[in-house]
Design an enzyme around this catalytic site. Structure first.
Site, PDB file in Angstrom:
ATOM      1  N   HIS A  25       0.810  -1.099   0.040  1.00 29.36           N
ATOM      2  CA  HIS A  25       0.033   0.100  -0.126  1.00 29.36           C
ATOM      3  C   HIS A  25       0.675   1.376  -0.022  1.00 29.36           C
ATOM      4  O   HIS A  25       2.126   1.228   0.378  1.00 29.36           O
ATOM      5  CB  HIS A  25      -1.000   0.090   1.035  1.00 29.36           C
ATOM      6  CG  HIS A  25      -0.547   0.077   2.510  1.00 29.36           C
ATOM      7  ND1 HIS A  25      -0.137   1.413   3.201  1.00 29.36           N
ATOM      8  CD2 HIS A  25      -0.097  -1.055   3.432  1.00 29.36           C
ATOM      9  CE1 HIS A  25       0.509   0.756   4.421  1.00 29.36           C
ATOM     10  NE2 HIS A  25       0.454  -0.461   4.620  1.00 29.36           N
ATOM     11  N   ASP A  64      -0.348   4.579   0.990  1.00 30.90           N
ATOM     12  CA  ASP A  64      -0.597   5.551   1.945  1.00 30.90           C
ATOM     13  C   ASP A  64       0.260   5.053   3.194  1.00 30.90           C
ATOM     14  O   ASP A  64       0.621   4.078   3.676  1.00 30.90           O
ATOM     15  CB  ASP A  64      -1.916   5.578   2.445  1.00 30.90           C
ATOM     16  CG  ASP A  64      -2.483   4.379   3.070  1.00 30.90           C
ATOM     17  OD1 ASP A  64      -2.049   3.248   2.704  1.00 30.90           O
ATOM     18  OD2 ASP A  64      -3.225   4.264   4.063  1.00 30.90           O
ATOM     19  N   ASP A  84       6.385   1.389   6.333  1.00 28.34           N
ATOM     20  CA  ASP A  84       5.126   1.119   6.395  1.00 28.34           C
ATOM     21  C   ASP A  84       4.249   1.724   5.429  1.00 28.34           C
ATOM     22  O   ASP A  84       3.582   2.981   5.768  1.00 28.34           O
ATOM     23  CB  ASP A  84       4.087   0.858   7.766  1.00 28.34           C
ATOM     24  CG  ASP A  84       3.063   0.444   7.815  1.00 28.34           C
ATOM     25  OD1 ASP A  84       2.418  -0.338   6.893  1.00 28.34           O
ATOM     26  OD2 ASP A  84       2.187   0.414   8.823  1.00 28.34           O
ATOM     27  N   GLU A 103      -4.755   1.917   2.821  1.00 31.65           N
ATOM     28  CA  GLU A 103      -4.857   0.748   3.444  1.00 31.65           C
ATOM     29  C   GLU A 103      -4.862   1.028   5.055  1.00 31.65           C
ATOM     30  O   GLU A 103      -5.466   0.129   5.917  1.00 31.65           O
ATOM     31  CB  GLU A 103      -3.577  -0.042   3.169  1.00 31.65           C
ATOM     32  CG  GLU A 103      -3.685  -1.505   3.830  1.00 31.65           C
ATOM     33  CD  GLU A 103      -3.080  -1.581   5.389  1.00 31.65           C
ATOM     34  OE1 GLU A 103      -2.972  -2.768   5.927  1.00 31.65           O
ATOM     35  OE2 GLU A 103      -2.301  -0.443   5.809  1.00 31.65           O
ATOM     36  N   GLU A 104      -4.159   2.128   5.419  1.00 36.16           N
ATOM     37  CA  GLU A 104      -4.179   2.465   6.914  1.00 36.16           C
ATOM     38  C   GLU A 104      -5.407   2.937   7.642  1.00 36.16           C
ATOM     39  O   GLU A 104      -5.638   2.992   8.585  1.00 36.16           O
ATOM     40  CB  GLU A 104      -3.210   3.613   7.037  1.00 36.16           C
ATOM     41  CG  GLU A 104      -1.674   3.340   6.659  1.00 36.16           C
ATOM     42  CD  GLU A 104      -1.035   2.366   7.540  1.00 36.16           C
ATOM     43  OE1 GLU A 104      -1.847   1.943   8.534  1.00 36.16           O
ATOM     44  OE2 GLU A 104       0.041   1.840   7.641  1.00 36.16           O
ATOM     45  N   ASP A 147       4.399  -6.427   3.573  1.00 34.44           N
ATOM     46  CA  ASP A 147       4.198  -5.349   4.921  1.00 34.44           C
ATOM     47  C   ASP A 147       4.222  -5.823   6.254  1.00 34.44           C
ATOM     48  O   ASP A 147       3.315  -5.521   7.186  1.00 34.44           O
ATOM     49  CB  ASP A 147       2.589  -5.001   4.440  1.00 34.44           C
ATOM     50  CG  ASP A 147       1.792  -3.903   5.173  1.00 34.44           C
ATOM     51  OD1 ASP A 147       2.859  -3.026   5.427  1.00 34.44           O
ATOM     52  OD2 ASP A 147       0.659  -3.453   5.267  1.00 34.44           O
ATOM     53  N   HIS A 154       4.116   3.612  12.724  1.00 36.40           N
ATOM     54  CA  HIS A 154       3.051   4.625  12.519  1.00 36.40           C
ATOM     55  C   HIS A 154       3.604   5.757  13.805  1.00 36.40           C
ATOM     56  O   HIS A 154       2.795   6.556  14.296  1.00 36.40           O
ATOM     57  CB  HIS A 154       1.753   4.148  13.328  1.00 36.40           C
ATOM     58  CG  HIS A 154       0.920   3.301  12.526  1.00 36.40           C
ATOM     59  ND1 HIS A 154      -0.391   2.936  12.854  1.00 36.40           N
ATOM     60  CD2 HIS A 154       1.514   2.714  11.360  1.00 36.40           C
ATOM     61  CE1 HIS A 154      -0.487   1.983  11.818  1.00 36.40           C
ATOM     62  NE2 HIS A 154       0.300   2.051  10.788  1.00 36.40           N
TER      63      HIS A 154
END
Length: 415
Positions: A84, A86, A147, A181-182, A204, A386
């Protein structure tokens, strides 16, 4: 796989993380932020330059491309590798300044733009496996974006290697890069018919060697509390504040059902946002467990607590709305054991010890598996997702590239 590889994964990764692709759960559009397409367009340009002539980005920000087969066999399953684009809304992804800490020797990594952000081996156990490696961090004011830009870079480098090493025998391979995705919407508008793949692998995951065939099952719950509003100057005996009721409900949630009170295979109930005023307040929860049945039990915990609290506030009511988010992909993957078997073999061929893991979370693969594309998750080398301490090593990303190439070969050999 005996080919000598001239890796491009680090250079690609360092380029991708400087592009802000933060998604926004409050936005109704797809992609949720238009800036995600900036990276998507760059990826398409690079795929075309590599030689993937059908690379494209659609109106919703999804990137598709094909690596043509080099094998004469006509019965090879079509593989899809997915990552992903994002990054998480939890931490800024704007003006990311990636730093390469070459030849890491176990020291504390103090990030220069905020000296209070320090990576310590005691707090990041996998740093013990990085001695002599080159560790990449951000500069201290943003997340890094490993990520999932590590996964993007790994798939891109694998595509480059496969085009430049036709001696690696493989079937047709499809690439899918997703937005959002997040925020749980990564495959909302993925066109699986157009994708045309039989088997998927998301890149991932975390530590080198990890292969994940199990995720949480997930529900979202919205608790709407209807209080009684009145002028605060004349509120005695009249006002029943929905905000205060919400606070009491949150305070009554058991610690042993909280994210901070659980680990391993234990599920949780987690209030992620609170909004409102005296007349009405809303608490949004996420509910997680590896067993679907327990999600119902956890929703009933919220309902029972709300019932108990609200008895002390005459005239007030509540409504609990529960919505399915994704389910444990192991139910699907257990029906296709070769997908996991070949994945573990590909990791072993890269000189790593394969470790079968469960994810305390979900991936695009969770939903793809139930949409008809069985899709476990492979390590990408990401750590401390994150947040400002996020990191990845160049050597782990290179190993992930090798695993992708090995997987392509293993599926060809066994067809």
């Amino acid at each position: 796989m005996n080919s000598q590889l001239n890796f491009t994964v680090a250079e690609r990764f360092l380029r991708y993380v400087t592009i802000d692709t933060q998604s926004d759960g409050e936005s109704p559009t797809c992609p949720s932020t238009e800036k995600q397409k900036n990276l998507g367009r760059l990826l398409v340009e690079e795929l075309l330059a590599i030689g993937l002539t059908d690379a494209e980005i659609d109106e919703n920000g999804y990137v598709y491309a094909t690596i043509p087969a080099t094998s004469d066999k006509d019965n090879i399953s079509v593989l899809c590798f997915c990552s992903h684009m994002d990054t998480s809304p939890d931490c800024s992804g704007e003006n990311v300044k990636p730093l390469v800490h070459k030849n890491y020797q176990g020291q504390d990594l103090v990030l220069p733009d905020d000296n209070s952000i320090v990576l310590k081996m005691a707090e990041h156990p996998d740093l013990k496996n990085q001695i002599g490696n080159d560790v990449i961090t951000a500069s201290g004011t943003t997340l890094l974006g490993a990520d999932n830009k590590a996964g993007l870079a790994e798939i891109m480098d694998a595509a480059y290697q496969l085009i430049n090493h036709p001696e690696i025998k493989h079937g047709k391979i499809r690439i899918l890069f997703t937005p959002d995705e997040e925020i749980g919407r990564g495959v909302d508008k993925a066109d699986l018919k157009k994708l045309g793949a039989d088997v998927g692998y998301t890149m991932d995951g975390e530590s080198a060697g990890h292969f994940e065939n199990e995720t949480f099952s997930a529900d979202g719950a919205k608790l709407i509390i209807n209080g009684i509003s009145s002028h605060p100057g004349f509120a005695k005996g009249n006002m029943q504040s929905a905000i205060k009721i919400a606070g009491k409900i949150i305070a009554a949630l058991p610690h042993e059902l909280s994210p901070e009170g659980t680990e391993g295979m234990e599920g949780f109930v987690h209030p992620v946002s609170v909004s409102g005023h005296a007349e009405q307040a809303v608490i949004d929860f996420i509910i997680r467990d590896f067993e679907d049945e327990k999600l119902v039990d956890y929703a009933n915990v919220i309902r029972s607590i709300a019932n108990g609290v609200i008895k002390s506030f005459p005239g007030t009511t509540f409504d609990l709305q529960v919505k399915e988010q994704y389910r444990n992909m192991k139910k699907v993957l257990d029906q296709h054991p070769k997908i996991t078997e070949y994945g573990l073999e590909a990791i072993k061929r890269a000189g790593l010890k394969p470790e079968l893991k469960s994810i305390r979370g979900g991936t695009d693969g969770s939903r793809l598996s139930f949409m008809g594309l069985p899709c476990p998750n492979i390590f990408a080398g990401e750590h401390a997702f994150h947040g400002k301490q996020e990191w990845v090593s160049i050597q782990d990303m290179q190993k992930a590239v090798e695993v992708i190439l090995n997987l392509a070969e293993v599926w060809e050999e066994n067809s």
